[in-house]
Design an enzyme around this catalytic site. Sequence first.
Site, short mmCIF file in Angstrom:
data_model
loop_
_atom_site.label_atom_id
_atom_site.label_comp_id
_atom_site.label_asym_id
_atom_site.label_seq_id
_atom_site.Cartn_x
_atom_site.Cartn_y
_atom_site.Cartn_z
N PRO A 10 -13.60 -1.55 5.05
CA PRO A 10 -14.97 -2.20 5.16
C PRO A 10 -15.33 -3.39 4.25
O PRO A 10 -14.39 -3.66 3.33
CB PRO A 10 -15.77 -0.93 4.44
CG PRO A 10 -14.91 0.01 3.68
CD PRO A 10 -13.74 -0.13 4.44
N ASN A 11 -15.90 -4.13 4.86
CA ASN A 11 -16.43 -5.45 4.20
C ASN A 11 -15.09 -6.55 4.59
O ASN A 11 -15.34 -7.60 3.84
CB ASN A 11 -16.89 -5.46 2.92
CG ASN A 11 -18.10 -4.43 2.89
OD1 ASN A 11 -19.03 -4.56 3.78
ND2 ASN A 11 -17.99 -3.56 2.10
N ARG A 18 -16.86 -13.98 1.24
CA ARG A 18 -17.44 -12.78 0.39
C ARG A 18 -16.54 -12.85 -1.16
O ARG A 18 -15.50 -12.92 -1.01
CB ARG A 18 -16.73 -11.60 1.02
CG ARG A 18 -17.12 -10.20 0.17
CD ARG A 18 -16.38 -8.92 0.59
NE ARG A 18 -16.60 -8.13 -0.47
CZ ARG A 18 -15.73 -6.89 -0.36
NH1 ARG A 18 -14.74 -6.82 0.24
NH2 ARG A 18 -15.98 -5.87 -1.36
N TYR A 23 -11.75 -12.50 -3.89
CA TYR A 23 -10.96 -12.40 -2.74
C TYR A 23 -10.40 -13.53 -2.27
O TYR A 23 -9.60 -13.45 -1.25
CB TYR A 23 -11.74 -11.46 -1.75
CG TYR A 23 -12.26 -10.33 -2.19
CD1 TYR A 23 -11.45 -9.10 -2.18
CD2 TYR A 23 -13.70 -10.19 -2.68
CE1 TYR A 23 -11.79 -8.10 -2.83
CE2 TYR A 23 -14.07 -8.90 -3.24
CZ TYR A 23 -13.29 -7.90 -3.06
OH TYR A 23 -13.61 -6.69 -3.62
N ASN A 75 -5.40 -1.40 3.83
CA ASN A 75 -6.32 -2.01 2.72
C ASN A 75 -7.44 -1.04 2.93
O ASN A 75 -8.49 -1.43 3.80
CB ASN A 75 -6.66 -3.46 2.88
CG ASN A 75 -7.42 -3.93 1.56
OD1 ASN A 75 -8.23 -3.00 1.10
ND2 ASN A 75 -7.42 -5.01 1.43
N ALA A 78 -13.49 -0.10 -0.05
CA ALA A 78 -14.10 0.62 -0.88
C ALA A 78 -13.75 2.03 -0.66
O ALA A 78 -14.07 2.94 -1.54
CB ALA A 78 -15.48 0.50 -0.73
N HIS A 81 -11.63 4.69 -2.96
CA HIS A 81 -12.34 5.54 -4.10
C HIS A 81 -13.08 6.65 -3.69
O HIS A 81 -13.65 7.28 -4.48
CB HIS A 81 -12.91 4.45 -5.15
CG HIS A 81 -12.44 3.08 -5.19
ND1 HIS A 81 -11.27 2.79 -5.82
CD2 HIS A 81 -12.85 2.05 -4.52
CE1 HIS A 81 -11.15 1.57 -5.70
NE2 HIS A 81 -12.04 0.90 -5.01
N ASP A 88 -6.59 12.57 4.17
CA ASP A 88 -6.28 13.87 5.15
C ASP A 88 -5.65 13.42 6.15
O ASP A 88 -4.67 13.77 6.93
CB ASP A 88 -7.33 14.67 5.46
CG ASP A 88 -7.57 15.47 4.06
OD1 ASP A 88 -6.92 15.55 3.08
OD2 ASP A 88 -8.73 16.30 4.12
N GLU A 99 -0.23 1.24 0.57
CA GLU A 99 -1.64 0.86 0.12
C GLU A 99 -1.75 -0.58 -0.48
O GLU A 99 -0.70 -1.07 -1.19
CB GLU A 99 -2.20 1.76 -0.84
CG GLU A 99 -3.71 1.69 -1.36
CD GLU A 99 -3.78 2.48 -2.51
OE1 GLU A 99 -4.78 2.17 -3.07
OE2 GLU A 99 -3.09 3.51 -2.73
N HIS A 101 -3.87 -4.04 -1.63
CA HIS A 101 -5.31 -4.58 -2.10
C HIS A 101 -5.22 -6.19 -2.31
O HIS A 101 -3.99 -6.52 -2.82
CB HIS A 101 -5.89 -3.80 -3.11
CG HIS A 101 -5.94 -2.47 -2.86
ND1 HIS A 101 -6.95 -1.89 -2.25
CD2 HIS A 101 -5.25 -1.50 -3.31
CE1 HIS A 101 -7.04 -0.59 -2.31
NE2 HIS A 101 -6.06 -0.45 -2.78
N LEU A 102 -6.09 -7.15 -2.03
CA LEU A 102 -6.03 -8.47 -2.48
C LEU A 102 -6.43 -8.62 -3.76
O LEU A 102 -5.56 -9.58 -4.39
CB LEU A 102 -7.29 -9.02 -1.65
CG LEU A 102 -7.29 -9.11 -0.11
CD1 LEU A 102 -8.48 -9.51 0.43
CD2 LEU A 102 -6.19 -10.14 0.31
N SER A 103 -7.01 -7.77 -4.41
CA SER A 103 -7.20 -8.22 -5.94
C SER A 103 -6.62 -7.02 -6.77
O SER A 103 -6.07 -6.15 -6.26
CB SER A 103 -8.83 -7.85 -6.32
OG SER A 103 -9.58 -6.62 -6.05
N ARG A 108 -10.23 -4.48 -12.73
CA ARG A 108 -11.42 -4.57 -12.39
C ARG A 108 -12.19 -3.35 -12.70
O ARG A 108 -11.86 -2.73 -13.85
CB ARG A 108 -11.67 -4.60 -10.68
CG ARG A 108 -10.88 -6.08 -10.13
CD ARG A 108 -11.17 -6.31 -8.76
NE ARG A 108 -12.56 -6.24 -8.51
CZ ARG A 108 -13.06 -6.26 -7.31
NH1 ARG A 108 -12.19 -5.99 -6.26
NH2 ARG A 108 -14.30 -6.23 -7.08
N ARG A 112 -12.80 1.63 -9.61
CA ARG A 112 -11.82 0.90 -8.79
C ARG A 112 -10.42 1.24 -9.06
O ARG A 112 -9.29 1.21 -8.48
CB ARG A 112 -11.64 -0.52 -8.76
CG ARG A 112 -13.17 -0.92 -8.21
CD ARG A 112 -13.09 -2.36 -7.75
NE ARG A 112 -14.12 -3.11 -7.52
CZ ARG A 112 -14.97 -3.01 -6.26
NH1 ARG A 112 -14.17 -2.36 -5.46
NH2 ARG A 112 -16.25 -3.39 -6.13
#
Length: 147
Positions: A10-11, A18, A23, A75, A78, A81, A88, A99, A101-103, A108, A112
């Site tokens: 998402p996002n 954003r 990011y 990725n 949100a 978490h 599952d 997995e 992630h950009l950041s 953070r 997170r």
Amino acid sequence: MATILVLHGPNLNLLGSREPVIYGHATLEDINQKLTALCIEAGHHLQVLQSNAEYELIERIHEAKNEGVNFIIFNPAAFTHTSIALRDALAAVDIPFIECHLSNVHKREEFRKTSYFSDLAAGVICGFGPQSYELALQAAISLSKDK
């Protein structure tokens, strides 16, 4: 030739506008184009999906098993978490995944730092902006060759 599926949570469709301090300025399309080019250059096939809907990501993971996808780069954004359902789904299909992630999530907010995926993942790459995806792709290609 491996088939690699990249899932954006998402996002991430808002990348480029954003919170660019966190990011960066690259758009999701920029990232996808770069990954596609790298995958083609390496002789592999790339599939991509971005969704803000948890159920769409779950259904795509289920489909990946039937399609013979060799590796997933995910990725979860949100959902990292919060989503036991996505965890599952990944456990059920037993397709190796990274997995991504950009950041750097460890620099953070405290919430997170909790991931529902890290312990199942072949690895976790975070904190390198769009290059996180490129590093994940390199690892996925390498790990696919090892199988």
